[in-house]
Design a protein around this motif. Structure first.
Motif, PDB file in Angstrom:
ATOM      1  N   ALA A 138       0.839  -1.196   0.000  1.00  0.00           N
ATOM      2  CA  ALA A 138       0.000   0.000   0.000  1.00  0.00           C
ATOM      3  C   ALA A 138       0.878   1.251   0.000  1.00  0.00           C
ATOM      4  O   ALA A 138       1.930   1.275   0.640  1.00  0.00           O
ATOM      5  CB  ALA A 138      -0.911   0.010   1.223  1.00  0.00           C
ATOM      6  N   PRO A 139       0.436   2.309  -0.710  1.00  0.00           N
ATOM      7  CA  PRO A 139       1.188   3.566  -0.681  1.00  0.00           C
ATOM      8  C   PRO A 139       1.223   4.151   0.728  1.00  0.00           C
ATOM      9  O   PRO A 139       0.269   3.996   1.498  1.00  0.00           O
ATOM     10  CB  PRO A 139       0.393   4.476  -1.630  1.00  0.00           C
ATOM     11  CG  PRO A 139      -0.443   3.549  -2.456  1.00  0.00           C
ATOM     12  CD  PRO A 139      -0.726   2.365  -1.592  1.00  0.00           C
ATOM     13  N   LEU A 140       2.302   4.856   1.058  1.00  0.00           N
ATOM     14  CA  LEU A 140       2.470   5.407   2.394  1.00  0.00           C
ATOM     15  C   LEU A 140       1.325   6.341   2.769  1.00  0.00           C
ATOM     16  O   LEU A 140       0.849   6.326   3.906  1.00  0.00           O
ATOM     17  CB  LEU A 140       3.801   6.146   2.484  1.00  0.00           C
ATOM     18  CG  LEU A 140       4.144   6.764   3.851  1.00  0.00           C
ATOM     19  CD1 LEU A 140       4.185   5.700   4.934  1.00  0.00           C
ATOM     20  CD2 LEU A 140       5.480   7.508   3.776  1.00  0.00           C
TER      21      LEU A 140
ATOM     22  N   LYS B 142      -1.171   5.976   6.094  1.00  0.00           N
ATOM     23  CA  LYS B 142      -1.414   7.021   7.084  1.00  0.00           C
ATOM     24  C   LYS B 142      -2.904   7.302   7.236  1.00  0.00           C
ATOM     25  O   LYS B 142      -3.401   7.554   8.343  1.00  0.00           O
ATOM     26  CB  LYS B 142      -0.660   8.288   6.693  1.00  0.00           C
ATOM     27  CG  LYS B 142       0.854   8.167   6.863  1.00  0.00           C
ATOM     28  CD  LYS B 142       1.567   9.463   6.526  1.00  0.00           C
ATOM     29  CE  LYS B 142       3.071   9.343   6.775  1.00  0.00           C
ATOM     30  NZ  LYS B 142       3.789  10.599   6.424  1.00  0.00           N
ATOM     31  N   GLU B 143      -3.637   7.271   6.121  1.00  0.00           N
ATOM     32  CA  GLU B 143      -5.087   7.478   6.176  1.00  0.00           C
ATOM     33  C   GLU B 143      -5.747   6.383   7.009  1.00  0.00           C
ATOM     34  O   GLU B 143      -6.595   6.655   7.865  1.00  0.00           O
ATOM     35  CB  GLU B 143      -5.680   7.466   4.767  1.00  0.00           C
ATOM     36  CG  GLU B 143      -5.408   8.709   3.951  1.00  0.00           C
ATOM     37  CD  GLU B 143      -6.022   8.606   2.577  1.00  0.00           C
ATOM     38  OE1 GLU B 143      -6.963   7.795   2.385  1.00  0.00           O
ATOM     39  OE2 GLU B 143      -5.568   9.318   1.665  1.00  0.00           O
TER      40      GLU B 143
END
Length: 217
Positions: free
Chosen positions: A106-108, A112-113
């Protein structure tokens, strides 16, 4: 009698187990997937959530509890569950499948979301009676598991350890892994003082976990 800290939860008596079974084989439905706090359903019933690192078996466990193979979608792709998934159990409970932490591939920014949403969720649900933290019995507690336990400590949410895939752990490794899990749990004030061992494949521990959830009403 087992006097160890964090003993294995005993099997419920026949009457309690049957009442819990009837609850779980009754009406249960997928309600919605939530990606923001304003999408959460009304906080009007007993709620329990399931947390665990990717591929620990959360979806399989929910399916085993409810006796419905396709209710929660299991995936071999880590991080596939990217929403807070709500299921209704009769008119008394919400079962909540949290995103698998670890968030592989998953993208960083997305990670964070999810982490922010998780913190808001844990802090903001009055009906949340217990979190079940799933740990693969073969591997014990990992560093990422301790992170979610610390988050639950900070949110003052009682959590109970559920060991999954009990059918796959070698007998020679069982006591060693249990000792490691107990040692890690002792550091967390929000940890409920009993462990549940389960297997979604054989059904071991499923009546016990059903009875615990039913008893939180």
């Amino acid at each position: 009698m087992n006097t160890l800290p964090f003993p294995i939860t005993e099997t419920p008596d026949e009457a309690i187990a049957e009442a819990a079974r009837k609850l779980f084989v009754g009406e249960v439905e997928f309600l919605k997937g939530v990606v923001a706090m304003d999408g959460l359903p009304p906080d009007d019933r007993v709620e329990v959530c399931f947390a665990g690192r990717s591929n620990v078996g959360k979806s399989s466990l929910i399916n085993a509890l409810t006796g419905r193979k396709g209710l929660a979608r299991a995936s071999n792709t880590p991080g596939r569950t990217q929403e807070i998934n709500y299921f209704t159990l009769a008119d008394s409970h919400f079962l909540v499948d949290l995103p698998g932490y670890g968030f592989a591939n998953a993208p960083l920014a997305k990670v964070k979301e999810w982490q922010a949403l998780l913190k808001q969720y844990l802090a903001g649900r009055v009906g949340l009676r217990r979190a079940f933290v799933l740990i693969d019995f073969r591997h014990g507690v990992k560093a990422v598991d301790e992170e979610i336990m610390s988050l639950l400590d900070g949110s003052a949410v009682t959590f109970q350890c559920v060991l999954t895939k009990a059918d796959k752990v070698k007998a020679a490794d069982r006591d060693r892994v249990l000792a490691q899990v107990r040692e890690k749990l002792a550091k967390h004030p929000a940890a409920f003082p009993e462990i549940v061992t389960t297997s979604s494949e054989t059904g071991d521990g499923i009546p016990t976990l059903r009875a615990i959830i039913a008893g939180l009403a």
